[in-house]
Each structure stands twice: as structure tokens, then as C-alpha cells.
Design an enzyme around this catalytic site. Structure first.
Site, PDB file in Angstrom:
ATOM      1  N   CYS A   2       0.818  -1.218   0.000  1.00  0.00           N
ATOM      2  CA  CYS A   2       0.000   0.000   0.000  1.00  0.00           C
ATOM      3  C   CYS A   2       0.848   1.263   0.000  1.00  0.00           C
ATOM      4  CB  CYS A   2      -0.882   0.033   1.234  1.00  0.00           C
ATOM      5  SG  CYS A   2      -1.969  -1.368   1.348  1.00  0.00           S
ATOM      6  N   ARG A  27       5.901  -0.568  -5.770  1.00  0.00           N
ATOM      7  CA  ARG A  27       5.773  -1.305  -4.516  1.00  0.00           C
ATOM      8  C   ARG A  27       4.919  -2.553  -4.660  1.00  0.00           C
ATOM      9  NH1 ARG A  27       6.280   2.764  -0.011  1.00  0.00           N
ATOM     10  NH2 ARG A  27       4.907   1.470   1.217  1.00  0.00           N
ATOM     11  N   TRP A  74      -2.643  -2.961  -1.502  1.00  0.00           N
ATOM     12  CA  TRP A  74      -2.222  -4.355  -1.600  1.00  0.00           C
ATOM     13  C   TRP A  74      -3.085  -5.088  -0.571  1.00  0.00           C
ATOM     14  CZ3 TRP A  74       0.154  -7.942   1.754  1.00  0.00           C
ATOM     15  CH2 TRP A  74       0.739  -9.050   1.131  1.00  0.00           C
ATOM     16  N   ASN A  98      -2.507   2.443   5.277  1.00  0.00           N
ATOM     17  CA  ASN A  98      -1.542   1.339   5.091  1.00  0.00           C
ATOM     18  C   ASN A  98      -1.428   0.628   6.435  1.00  0.00           C
ATOM     19  OD1 ASN A  98      -1.042   2.544   2.676  1.00  0.00           O
ATOM     20  ND2 ASN A  98       1.046   3.198   3.149  1.00  0.00           N
ATOM     21  N   GLY A  99      -1.346  -0.704   6.415  1.00  0.00           N
ATOM     22  CA  GLY A  99      -1.185  -1.436   7.676  1.00  0.00           C
ATOM     23  C   GLY A  99      -2.372  -2.343   7.940  1.00  0.00           C
ATOM     24  N   GLU A 478      18.446 -18.618  -2.562  1.00  0.00           N
ATOM     25  CA  GLU A 478      18.098 -17.390  -3.288  1.00  0.00           C
ATOM     26  C   GLU A 478      17.646 -17.727  -4.721  1.00  0.00           C
ATOM     27  OE1 GLU A 478      17.359 -14.523  -2.604  1.00  0.00           O
ATOM     28  OE2 GLU A 478      17.720 -13.288  -4.353  1.00  0.00           O
ATOM     29  N   LYS A 482      13.973 -16.855  -6.282  1.00  0.00           N
ATOM     30  CA  LYS A 482      13.780 -16.053  -7.500  1.00  0.00           C
ATOM     31  C   LYS A 482      12.891 -16.796  -8.489  1.00  0.00           C
ATOM     32  CE  LYS A 482      14.829 -12.855  -6.419  1.00  0.00           C
ATOM     33  NZ  LYS A 482      15.572 -12.268  -5.350  1.00  0.00           N
ATOM     34  N   GLU A 485       9.167 -16.926  -7.194  1.00  0.00           N
ATOM     35  CA  GLU A 485       8.417 -15.658  -7.143  1.00  0.00           C
ATOM     36  C   GLU A 485       8.127 -15.084  -8.527  1.00  0.00           C
ATOM     37  OE1 GLU A 485      12.183 -12.932  -5.636  1.00  0.00           O
ATOM     38  OE2 GLU A 485      10.188 -12.204  -5.241  1.00  0.00           O
ATOM     39  N   HIS A 501      18.012 -37.140   3.532  1.00  0.00           N
ATOM     40  CA  HIS A 501      17.222 -37.165   4.774  1.00  0.00           C
ATOM     41  C   HIS A 501      15.755 -36.829   4.513  1.00  0.00           C
ATOM     42  CE1 HIS A 501      20.891 -37.749   6.962  1.00  0.00           C
ATOM     43  NE2 HIS A 501      21.431 -36.740   6.290  1.00  0.00           N
ATOM     44  N   LYS A 601       6.886  -4.735  -3.230  1.00  0.00           N
ATOM     45  CA  LYS A 601       8.301  -4.392  -3.115  1.00  0.00           C
ATOM     46  C   LYS A 601       8.687  -4.066  -1.682  1.00  0.00           C
ATOM     47  CE  LYS A 601      12.363  -3.559  -4.730  1.00  0.00           C
ATOM     48  NZ  LYS A 601      13.130  -4.815  -4.952  1.00  0.00           N
TER      49      LYS A 601
HETATM   50  C1  F6R Z   1      12.609 -11.318  -3.042  1.00  0.00           C
HETATM   51  C2  F6R Z   1      12.477 -10.092  -2.297  1.00  0.00           C
HETATM   52  C3  F6R Z   1      11.943 -10.157  -0.917  1.00  0.00           C
HETATM   53  C4  F6R Z   1      12.630  -9.105  -0.031  1.00  0.00           C
HETATM   54  C5  F6R Z   1      11.987  -9.084   1.359  1.00  0.00           C
HETATM   55  C6  F6R Z   1      12.697  -8.112   2.286  1.00  0.00           C
HETATM   56  O1  F6R Z   1      13.139 -11.096  -4.313  1.00  0.00           O
HETATM   57  O2  F6R Z   1      12.774  -9.034  -2.801  1.00  0.00           O
HETATM   58  O3  F6R Z   1      12.073 -11.421  -0.376  1.00  0.00           O
HETATM   59  O4  F6R Z   1      13.978  -9.402   0.058  1.00  0.00           O
HETATM   60  O5  F6R Z   1      10.645  -8.728   1.248  1.00  0.00           O
HETATM   61  O6  F6R Z   1      12.653  -6.819   1.780  1.00  0.00           O
HETATM   62  P1  F6R Z   1      13.652  -5.728   2.268  1.00  0.00           P
HETATM   63  O7  F6R Z   1      15.021  -6.094   1.807  1.00  0.00           O
HETATM   64  O8  F6R Z   1      13.172  -4.459   1.640  1.00  0.00           O
HETATM   65  O9  F6R Z   1      13.576  -5.701   3.765  1.00  0.00           O
END
Ligand code: F6R
Length: 606
Positions: A2, A27, A74, A98-99, A478, A482, A485, A501, A601
Site C-alpha cells: 500500500c 511497490r 495491496w 496502510n497497515g 536465493e 527467485k 516468485e 534425509h 516491493k
Molecule cells: C525477493 C524479495 C523479498 C525481499 C523481502 C525483504 O526477491 O525481494 O524477499 O527481500 O521482502 O525486503 P527488504 O530487503 O526491503 O527488507
């Protein structure tokens, strides 16, 4: 996630609100809305999907009013549709939020009993009716103070009133909010980035505070409704460029920008003339720290995990790693000799911020590694190490990940050296390797054709696995994150040694498995684990580094060789093909790469 914009001006505000909402689009959100006040009535328009849909609405195009609020939503409570989109309004009041309001069900019951009618499924609507109810007996300031005290949970709010032609209220608890100052107009924004297009003069609200924004001045209040003074900060007036250039997506651009991210970080922190790492104003004596606890979410958590391996390799410090949402509710043993390091690209992630606040309340040493230096996490931690990678727009973090791990690597090297865990000769050698890293990442970027072909197999599969040991294990996590997502393919990151295991049961004929096996101390062990999955039918994509020695295994489906450097820097290079794999899988599937479904984001709710 949001985002809020509010403008109080002496000219029409709707176009500026729409433009600012567009700045918040990165975002991640699912609906948008705007409300303006004109001739004593509140006009509200909301739409599902992008801000573009809102902008095209003919009512918005003809909207008048010199005071207004806008929102990108959002969804948390209720479907992502236009009814649940913000603002929410009663006859007297309009609110963007927001929240999450945790006691909304109870409050709603109370308000319904008082005759209030609800239109949406959101928690936000209770705020509208609560203010309306309180206004029956209180003035504006008291009704806001009373309302905020009744709310449990987190919020950033923008509020306008039918009977107040020169007033926007902003209020903050848990979610970020800032005020901006312009010529004959003032602003409210959940993100200084959105305000930056209008002003570089900003005041950040702290938790519990609220503000009254008039056209020519702004007043601030604490949670008891008592007036307080706040500082006006001047941000750099240069507006960062964030166009895609010739790239199809921000993510593609941000992947390619990684050599620059590393160069900037190295330039900022490396003292080449004295062979040293500059961590200016580090506020603690080196012998005051015997443990490092690293905390983050998602990709930032993977950075923390990566750092654990480096801190253990380069220092004799004890190292803990924690997921912020777990840390904040556990019965932690807080220790004075621990340095708590918070890693966050946005610096606004609700769980990471809460973990920081918890450590601060216990008077612990706090340090943050952030990209957005005006963020709440940066402002509230005792010491900040910025990653200097420039704005990251793609929801999937790429260059910020390499930026974070670079800074954490430098911190580990510096502390190792200061503690005399690392001898001068080895320290110098590692600095020399570091200087070559941006060029090696640059060379590794040229693997597109091969990755594009490989990505097809991943898209056709039911699921996939990413395996690694030691330094490569956090990178496997990681890589899997990626892929899932962006291309919505089930992907599991696992320590290669753990397969037998349990997860080995998942392997079936043709399943794509990425094995990260650089030529480091774990190489032979990982290759053995790889053979175990090949024997059970997996199609293995081996990612290793170039070497004169042949690869000691057969029946590998595909191999990618990244450039070669010291073992502790190989994780930087191994990351690149995994980012590209996720990118090309999503591209082939035609998904929204910069805004994957359901994701945001900046995760400002817990
Ligand atoms: C994945 C991604 C998220 C962020 C997570 C933390 O690609 O971007 O997993 O890493 O939401 O966000 P920040 O770094 O902004 O605290």
C-alpha cells in the site's frame, strides 16, 4: 504494498495525486483510488488494477478540488476489488490506510451497534466510522487522538474531512509516513521517494505521532494530542532516474547494473591507497563485540545467511542468523556483547523494523545494511551501512542482494582484520580479489542464450530443486526464491548434503535440479550429492566456475561455468545465472516480471 499520497494546495490536485501514485507503483498493489474535496463534498473514485485504470476514468479526468488523498492498495482484508480499494468514506470523512487494524472485528461490532453501515470487507472502514462517531462529541484533534488510541495494530493514515477545506491529517504507528513542504502547498506520503518529485524538504513522522497539514504550514502532535516540534530535513534534490532504458523490464536492467553496484560499493568502502576498508564512525570498540546476529526477511535473510559463512570464515566471532518475523516473537537472550545487524533493501519491512525496535528497547547495539537511507530502519538504527545500489524497482531483489552481500563481506573482512583473526597478507589478497569482482560479474552476465534454452525445461516441469553446500547453500535458497516468485514454479532450495534425509523422495525422471558446485572445499562432496540425484532421474544443471580441471562427473544435463575467483567471492558469480534463469522462465511464460502476482516491493505489514 500500500502507498499513500495527500496534497493540500491552492490549485487542483487530482493530476498530481495520480502522478505521485504512479511513483508508488513499484511497490506492488492491486487497486487504486483517489478522493478530493470540492465545494463541501468528498468525491471518491476507485478502480481495480493499475493506476492507469484510475487515470482513464472520466470522473477522475474531470475531478476538481484543491485538497485530496490517493492510495494504491495491496489487499490484506477483503478481495482486491474496487469496493475494497481505498479511500473509504463516510458522509463526513475519507481515509486512506496502510497497515492492519487487528481489533477491527470488535470495533465493527461496536460501530454497527451505533448504527454505522459498512460497505467493504476491509479493516480500514472501521477507522472512517470511528472518526465519524468521535466527531459527534469531539473537535478534530481530540477525535483523532481518541480514534488512534482505540486502534490496535499498525497504520499510516491520510484523512480528509467534508467540513475542513484546508486540512489533511496524517498519522503513523508502525507503517512509514512523511510530510513534504512545497510552495503554497504541502504533502503527505508513505514514501519519501514519491514525495521527491514534488519537494526535497521532508519531515518523517515517528511512531504514535500525527500531523495537521494546511496549505501554508504543518503542525505535529504526539499520541496524547499535544503539539510537538519536528525537524525539516533536506534530501538530495536530484531525482533518481528510474526509466527502463532499452530494457524490457526493470529486473533485466537491474541484473545488468550489478557490476556498477559492486563498483560503487567498493569505491565507497575501499581505501585503495592504504589497503583498508573504511567503515567510518563505527560507534563501538572492537572488543565490545563477540557475537553478530544478522536479521532480515526473504532475499535479505539469504544475505544474512551468506554473511554467516563469511563471518565464520574470516573472524572468530559467534554468528547467529534470524528471520525477522521469527526473531521478533521469540524469547531471545539479549546480550550486550552482541551486534544486531538488520539487512533490508527498502528499510521499511515491517518485521525487520519491529525486530530493530525490539533490540533498541533492550538497549542493544544496532546496525543496519540498507539501500534506502531515508528509511525507518536506517533512521532508527545506531549505525548504518548503505549499499549504494540506486533505486531497485523490480519486486524481485537482484542488485540489492549483491549490494547487501558485498557490504556484509566487507564488514566481515574488516572485523576479522581488526580482531587480528585475519593476517595482513591474506587481508590484502582478499581486497585485491574484490577489486576484480565487478569485471568478473560483468563477464558472467553474458550467458543469456544458454539460459534461455535451459529455462524451457524448468517451465515444463512440475517443480525443481536448487542444491548447494557451504558458501553455495544460501545462493541455492536465493535461486529457488527467485524462480518461484517470478515464474510461479515450485522450487526448493536445499543443502545438498540433506537430500538423503527426505527430499530425495521428490526426485523423479526428468525433474530439473540446479546444483551449485564451484571448485571450493565442498566441491567433491557436492558432486557426490549430484550423482545421487542424477541416479534417480534428475536433469541436472550444474553451475560451477571455470577451471583447468575437468568436471568429475558424467550424465550431467547442462553445465554453466562462471568466471573464477577466490572461493569466498564465488557466491557473487553463482547468483547471476540463477537470476537470469528466473527472469527467462517468467519471460517465456509471459508473466508480469517486475510485479509478480501477490507480491509487493516494500512489505510494510507483518
Ligand atoms: C525477493 C524479495 C523479498 C525481499 C523481502 C525483504 O526477491 O525481494 O524477499 O527481500 O521482502 O525486503 P527488504 O530487503 O526491503 O527488507
Amino acid at each position: 504494498m500500500c502507498g499513500i499520497i495527500g496534497i493540500n494546495s491552492n490549485k487542483s490536485v487530482s493530476a498530481s495525486i495520480i502522478n505521485s501514485l504512479k511513483k508508488l507503483e513499484y511497490r506492488g498493489y492491486d487497486s487504486a483510488g483517489i478522493a478530493t474535496l470540492h465545494a463541501g463534498s468528498i468525491n471518491e473514485v476507485k478502480s481495480e488494477g493499475r493506476v492507469d485504470n484510475l487515470e482513464k476514468n472520466s470522473v477522475v479526468q474531470n475531478m476538481v478540488g484543491t485538497i485530496g488523498i490517493g492510495h494504491v492498495r495491496w489487499a490484506t482484508h477483503g478481495l482486491p476489488n474496487s469496493i475494497n480499494a481505498h479511500p473509504h468514506s463516510s458522509q463526513n470523512v475519507s481515509v486512506v490506510h496502510n497497515g492492519i487494524i487487528e481489533n477491527s472485528t470488535l470495533l465493527k461490532k461496536f460501530l454497527v451497534s451505533k448504527g454505522h453501515k459498512f460497505k467493504s470487507q476491509t479493516d480500514t472502514e472501521v477507522i472512517v466510522h470511528l472518526i465519524t462517531e468521535n466527531l459527534k462529541t469531539e473537535n478534530i484533534i481530540n477525535s483523532i487522538t481518541k480514534t488512534l488510541k482505540s486502534l490496535h495494530g499498525s497504520f499510516a493514515l491520510g484523512i480528509i474531512f467534508k467540513d475542513q477545506p484546508d486540512l489533511i491529517i496524517g498519522a503513523r504507528r508502525g507503517s512509514p509516513l512523511a510530510v513534504g513542504y512545497g510552495p503554497n502547498e504541502n504533502y503527505l506520503g508513505s514514501d519519501s521517494y514519491a514525495l521527491k518529485s514534488m519537494t526535497n524538504k521532508i519531515t518523517y513522522l515517528s511512531d504514535g505521532e500525527f500531523c495537521v497539514i494546511k496549505k501554508d504550514h504543518v503542525e505535529f502532535f504526539n499520541e496524547d494530542g499535544i503539539k510537538i516540534n519536528k525537524k525539516v530535513l533536506e534530501l538530495s534534490s536530484e531525482e533518481e532516474k528510474y526509466d527502463k532504458g532499452d530494457y524490457k523490464h526493470f529486473m533485466a536492467k537491474e541484473i545488468e547494473e550489478q557490476p556498477t553496484t559492486l563498483k560503487n560499493g567498493i569505491k565507497e568502502y575501499l581505501d585503495t591507497s592504504n589497503n583498508d576498508i573504511n567503515i567510518f564512525n563505527f560507534p563501538w570498540k572492537i572488543n565490545e563485540i563477540s557475537t553478530i546476529t544478522l536479521i532480515g526477511c526473504g532475499t535479505a535473510y539469504h544475505s544474512c545467511l551468506m554473511a554467516k559463512y563469511w563471518f565464520e570464515e574470516l573472524t572468530t566471532l559467534n554468528v547467529n542468523v534470524d528471520i525477522a518475523s521469527e526473531f521478533r516473537y521469540r524469547k531471545n537472550r539479549f546480550k550486550k556483547d552482541t551486534l544486531y545487524v538488520f539487512v533490508s533493501q527498502s528499510g521499511e519491512t515491517a518485521d525487520t523494523y519491529a525486530a530493530l525496535s525490539l533490540c533498541k528497547s533492550k538497549e542493544m547495539k544496532t546496525c543496519s545494511v540498507v539501500n534506502v537511507i531515508e528509511s525507518s530502519i536506517a533512521r532508527d538504527s545506531e549505525f548504518v551501512l548503505p549499499i549504494h545500489c540506486g533505486i531497485e524497482i523490480g519486486v524481485a531483489s537482484t542488485k540489492a542482494f549483491l549490494g547487501q552481500i558485498l557490504i556484509l563481506y566487507l564488514l566481515a573482512l574488516k572485523l576479522g582484520f581488526l580482531r587480528k583473526d585475519l593476517k595482513r597478507e591474506l587481508f590484502n589478497k582478499k581486497l585485491k580479489d574484490l577489486k576484480e569482482l565487478p569485471d568478473l560479474v560483468q563477464q558472467t552476465l553474458s550467458i543469456d542464450n544458454k539460459i534461455q534454452t535451459i529455462s524451457k525445461t524448468f517451465n515444463d516441469a512440475k517443480g525443481s530443486m536448487f542444491l548447494g553446500r557451504g558458501f553455495s547453500y544460501p545462493i541455492a535458497l536465493e535461486g529457488a526464491l527467485k524462480l518461484k516468485e517470478l515464474s510461479y514454479i515450485h522450487a526448493e532450495g536445499y543443502p545438498a548434503g540433506e537430500m538423503k534425509h527426505g527430499p530425495l523422495a521428490l526426485i523423479e525422471e526428468g525433474m530439473p535440479v540446479v546444483v551449485l558446485a564451484p571448485r571450493d572445499d565442498y566441491y567433491k562432496k557436492t558432486i557426490s550429492n549430484m550423482q545421487e540425484v542424477i541416479a534417480r532421474g534428475a536433469k541436472v544443471l550444474l553451475i560451477t566456475n571455470k577451471s583447468k580441471d575437468e568436471i568429475i562427473s558424467e550424465n550431467i544435463w547442462e553445465t554453466i561455468e562462471v568466471e573464477t575467483t577466490g572461493a569466498d567471492l564465488l557466491p557473487f558469480l553463482l547468483t547471476v545465472p540463477l537470476q537470469k534463469l528466473a527472469y527467462y522462465s517468467a519471460l517465456k511464460k509471459g508473466y508480469d516480471i517486475d510485479k509478480p502476482r501477490n507480491l509487493a516491493k516494500s512489505v510494510t505489514v507483518e
